[in-house]
Scaffold this active site. Structure first.
Site, PDB file in Angstrom:
ATOM      1  N   LYS A  12      35.935  23.575  41.251  1.00 29.39           N
ATOM      2  CA  LYS A  12      34.494  23.760  41.082  1.00 29.39           C
ATOM      3  C   LYS A  12      33.864  24.018  42.443  1.00 29.39           C
ATOM      4  CE  LYS A  12      33.368  19.545  42.888  1.00 29.39           C
ATOM      5  NZ  LYS A  12      32.706  19.394  44.211  1.00 29.39           N
ATOM      6  N   ALA A  98      38.942  19.524  50.387  1.00 31.29           N
ATOM      7  CA  ALA A  98      38.196  20.783  50.446  1.00 31.29           C
ATOM      8  C   ALA A  98      36.820  20.683  49.808  1.00 31.29           C
ATOM      9  CB  ALA A  98      38.993  21.898  49.764  1.00 31.29           C
ATOM     10  N   GLY A  99      36.598  19.680  48.950  1.00 28.90           N
ATOM     11  CA  GLY A  99      35.349  19.612  48.200  1.00 28.90           C
ATOM     12  C   GLY A  99      35.365  20.459  46.947  1.00 28.90           C
ATOM     13  N   GLY A 102      39.693  19.182  43.271  1.00 29.75           N
ATOM     14  CA  GLY A 102      41.052  19.366  42.767  1.00 29.75           C
ATOM     15  C   GLY A 102      41.658  18.127  42.137  1.00 29.75           C
ATOM     16  N   ASP A 137      33.573  12.853  39.682  1.00 27.67           N
ATOM     17  CA  ASP A 137      33.591  14.248  39.236  1.00 27.67           C
ATOM     18  C   ASP A 137      34.405  14.462  37.967  1.00 27.67           C
ATOM     19  OD1 ASP A 137      32.095  14.827  41.465  1.00 27.67           O
ATOM     20  OD2 ASP A 137      33.701  15.842  42.557  1.00 27.67           O
TER      21      ASP A 137
END
Length: 296
Positions: A12, A98-99, A102, A137
């Site tokens: 995302k 990475a943000g 994942g 998330d």
């Protein structure tokens, strides 16, 4: 059904990310718009009659022993009392720190896949409640729609986004989420926004579930409150943003990692990127590929 193969766990992007406060328990209150993109990890599941849960690293990236996949499987097994186990093969294609969500996406795909493989019949809100125990998330990926997200990740309102192409860049350095949120300089009092102001200033009489949004306009909205912290912790991320600017692109950090992204108005050549950066061109998606694996 004894196995499931090539199960996607998509990444995302956060179109913006505001930190609006902090709860007494230390969790930060957020507002963001989450957008699914077609860059994914892949997972494989083999049901085990013994009840044993194991995970294999198929990509050789050095995954932690107790990652969110195994945690998701154990939590689902415990909550439901299921006697089955599973062997999970994880082909990790999304970079860590990475943000891009994942690990959370892997956990959500595990919940959706095991709900099917183990024949549990849980509904989407039940899987989302389990997912929230694993990470803020995870419910977003379980619900499987682009969304306006608030609270600690549990308040999710679906939105519809126009199709668009993006370039995502991950520098070699990463930054952990706890370190970022624990930084003393992090701004934690951004004024609360509204979904109306984000998506449809001229449509305040209409329902906003789902709401059609044009990407180009949305990237003018807000900012990522974590970006100044990460630029200080990881100067290489600033280099990525500057490199995008040389290509005429306005970049923005996504999530709580070091990846940045920009919308692509047309096809572009990025062959001059430093070889130690991960550069991925991708498209957004209307819905998670596993959306129909669970009933609402």
């Amino acid at each position: 059904m004894n196995s499931l193969h090539d199960v996607p766990a998509p990444a995302k992007l956060n179109l913006f990310l505001h930190v609006t406060g902090r709860r007494p328990d230390g969790y930060h209150l957020l507002q963001s718009a989450f957008m699914l993109i077609d860059w994914s990890d892949r997972l494989h599941f083999e049901r085990q009659a013994s009840g044993h849960i194991s995970r294999e690293d198929l990509s050789g990236v050095g995954l932690p022993t107790d990652d969110l996949c195994t945690q998701a499987a154990r939590t689902l097994q415990r909550v439901t009392g299921c006697s089955f186990g599973v062997h999970i093969g994880l082909d990790k294609r999304l970079p860590a720190e990475a943000g891009l969500g994942g690990g959370s996406s892997d956990a959500a795909s595990c919940l959706l896949a095991l709900n099917r493989l183990w024949g549990l019949g849980l509904r989407r809100h039940q899987l989302a409640e389990i997912g929230l125990q694993l990470g803020a998330d995870v419910p977003f990926f379980v619900y499987g729609r682009n969304a306006w997200v608030e609270g600690v990740g549990e308040q999710i309102t679906p939105i519809s986004l126009a199709p668009a192409r993006f370039v995502v860049i991950k520098p070699s350095a990463g930054a952990s989420t706890p370190r970022i949120f624990g930084d003393a300089s992090l701004k934690r009092d951004t004024e609360t926004a509204t979904i109306q102001g984000f998506a449809a200033k001229d449509q305040t009489d209409q329902q906003f579930v789902p709401l059609r949004c044009e990407i180009g306009q949305l990237l003018d909205f807000g900012h990522n409150d974590l970006q100044p912290v990460v630029e200080r912790l990881c100067p290489e991320m600033s280099e990525c943003l500057q490199w995008l600017a040389t290509h005429g692109l306005q970049g923005r950090m996504t999530g709580s990692g070091t990846a940045v992204f920009a919308q692509l108005p047309q096809a572009m050549d990025f062959s001059d990127a430093p070889p130690h950066w991960v550069v991925q061109v991708c498209s957004n998606m209307d819905a998670h590929p596993l959306l129909d694996w669970c009933s609402d």
